[in-house]
Design a protein around this motif. Structure first.
Motif, short mmCIF file in Angstrom:
data_model
loop_
_atom_site.label_atom_id
_atom_site.label_comp_id
_atom_site.label_asym_id
_atom_site.label_seq_id
_atom_site.Cartn_x
_atom_site.Cartn_y
_atom_site.Cartn_z
N MET A 24 58.51 -43.80 -17.54
CA MET A 24 58.42 -45.00 -16.99
C MET A 24 59.34 -46.09 -17.34
O MET A 24 59.62 -46.78 -16.59
CB MET A 24 56.93 -45.53 -17.64
N GLU A 25 60.06 -45.90 -18.74
CA GLU A 25 60.87 -47.06 -18.95
C GLU A 25 62.36 -46.94 -18.15
O GLU A 25 62.74 -47.52 -17.45
CB GLU A 25 61.47 -47.04 -20.29
N ARG A 26 62.60 -45.58 -17.73
CA ARG A 26 63.75 -45.27 -16.92
C ARG A 26 63.44 -45.65 -15.37
O ARG A 26 64.29 -46.12 -14.64
CB ARG A 26 64.10 -43.66 -16.98
N ASP A 27 62.08 -45.51 -14.96
CA ASP A 27 61.85 -45.88 -13.59
C ASP A 27 61.83 -47.46 -13.40
O ASP A 27 62.25 -48.04 -12.52
CB ASP A 27 60.36 -45.42 -13.22
N TRP A 28 61.47 -48.02 -14.63
CA TRP A 28 61.76 -49.63 -14.49
C TRP A 28 63.14 -49.76 -14.29
O TRP A 28 63.62 -50.82 -13.62
CB TRP A 28 60.85 -50.21 -15.76
N ALA A 29 63.85 -49.34 -15.18
CA ALA A 29 65.34 -49.61 -15.06
C ALA A 29 65.82 -49.26 -13.67
O ALA A 29 66.77 -50.25 -13.26
CB ALA A 29 66.17 -48.63 -16.20
N GLU A 30 65.46 -48.15 -13.25
CA GLU A 30 65.94 -47.87 -11.76
C GLU A 30 65.82 -48.71 -10.84
O GLU A 30 66.39 -48.86 -9.72
CB GLU A 30 65.60 -46.34 -11.66
N SER A 31 64.41 -49.43 -11.02
CA SER A 31 63.95 -50.19 -9.89
C SER A 31 64.70 -51.50 -10.00
O SER A 31 64.92 -52.39 -9.08
CB SER A 31 62.52 -50.61 -9.90
N SER A 32 65.43 -51.76 -11.10
CA SER A 32 66.39 -52.91 -11.17
C SER A 32 67.86 -52.48 -10.95
O SER A 32 68.58 -53.33 -10.15
CB SER A 32 66.40 -53.49 -12.57
N LEU A 33 68.32 -51.26 -11.32
CA LEU A 33 69.71 -51.02 -11.12
C LEU A 33 69.89 -50.78 -9.81
O LEU A 33 70.89 -50.81 -9.12
CB LEU A 33 69.85 -49.82 -11.86
N GLY A 34 69.04 -49.90 -9.11
CA GLY A 34 69.28 -49.43 -7.77
C GLY A 34 69.61 -50.43 -6.76
O GLY A 34 70.46 -50.23 -6.04
N PRO A 35 68.71 -51.39 -6.45
CA PRO A 35 69.18 -52.71 -5.63
C PRO A 35 70.75 -53.22 -5.99
O PRO A 35 71.30 -53.31 -5.02
CB PRO A 35 68.26 -53.43 -5.45
N ALA A 36 70.89 -53.14 -7.12
CA ALA A 36 72.22 -54.02 -7.65
C ALA A 36 73.31 -53.04 -7.23
O ALA A 36 74.31 -53.25 -6.67
CB ALA A 36 72.10 -54.34 -8.97
N ARG A 37 72.93 -51.77 -7.52
CA ARG A 37 73.93 -50.63 -7.31
C ARG A 37 74.20 -50.61 -5.80
O ARG A 37 75.43 -50.55 -5.46
CB ARG A 37 73.39 -49.03 -7.72
N ALA A 38 73.19 -50.52 -4.92
CA ALA A 38 73.35 -50.52 -3.45
C ALA A 38 74.19 -51.51 -2.92
O ALA A 38 75.00 -51.52 -2.12
CB ALA A 38 71.83 -50.62 -2.72
N THR A 39 73.82 -52.94 -3.43
CA THR A 39 74.73 -54.06 -3.07
C THR A 39 76.26 -53.79 -3.44
O THR A 39 76.88 -54.09 -2.82
CB THR A 39 74.24 -55.25 -3.69
N LEU A 40 76.71 -53.43 -4.67
CA LEU A 40 77.97 -53.29 -4.93
C LEU A 40 78.61 -52.17 -4.16
O LEU A 40 79.82 -52.28 -3.81
CB LEU A 40 78.32 -52.82 -6.50
N GLU A 41 77.76 -51.00 -3.95
CA GLU A 41 78.31 -49.85 -3.10
C GLU A 41 78.64 -50.03 -1.65
O GLU A 41 79.70 -49.82 -1.21
CB GLU A 41 77.52 -48.77 -3.14
N ALA A 42 77.69 -50.95 -0.98
CA ALA A 42 78.06 -51.53 0.07
C ALA A 42 79.23 -52.33 0.32
O ALA A 42 79.91 -52.59 1.33
CB ALA A 42 76.73 -52.30 0.70
N ALA A 43 79.70 -53.06 -0.85
CA ALA A 43 80.93 -53.86 -0.86
C ALA A 43 82.30 -52.81 -1.30
O ALA A 43 83.21 -53.51 -1.19
CB ALA A 43 80.71 -55.11 -1.80
#
Length: 142
Positions: free
Chosen positions: A60-79
């Motif tokens: 659960m804790e890893r899923d919560w972290a991923e829900s925060s890290l995922g969108p930020a990672r995608a933003t950085l990767e897109a750039a």
């Protein structure tokens, strides 16, 4: 000269804007090393331990972290901005501060909601704590 930056995200709209700020910065600054971090409070409350098995809580804790890290990672990767990800647990402000100092970061970037009324007149409580605890320059994105 390499610059190191710690980007702390919590999944909020403000942390999304902070990720976009770093993505834009990464396109202008050569040799930028971005450390993307999400800090979760420890799920060690006796009621939580009573209801969940340790592996369920960890998932659960890893899923919560991923829900925060995922969108930020995608933003950085897109750039085209690479990052190193960190998932930490503990007191949020202390952990952000400690990690930035441990990694020898030149800057901390984080979103702030600025939703305070009396106690935290300008920034949120986590933002105020990070600012008080760290020696590293901090950029807040609202």
């Amino acid at each position: 000269m390499k610059s190191k930056l710690l980007l702390s995200v919590d999944g909020s709209k403000c942390s999304g804007r902070a990720a976009q700020f770093v993505a834009d910065l990464g396109q202008r600054v050569q040799d930028l090393e971005v450390h993307l971090v999400n800090v979760q409070p420890r799920g060690d409350d006796w009621m939580v331990r009573r209801l969940l098995k340790p592996e369920e809580l960890a998932r659960m804790e890893r899923d919560w972290a991923e829900s925060s890290l995922g969108p930020a990672r995608a933003t950085l990767e897109a750039a085209g901005v690479a990052c190193v990800e960190h998932f930490e647990q503990g007191d949020v402000a202390k952990t952000i501060t400690h990690l930035a100092e441990q990694l020898e970061c030149d800057q901390i970037v984080m979103g702030t909601r600025g939703m305070s009324a009396l106690g935290e007149l300008i920034l949120g409580s986590t933002a105020n704590k990070v600012l008080a605890l760290t020696k590293v320059p901090v950029t807040f994105v609202k």
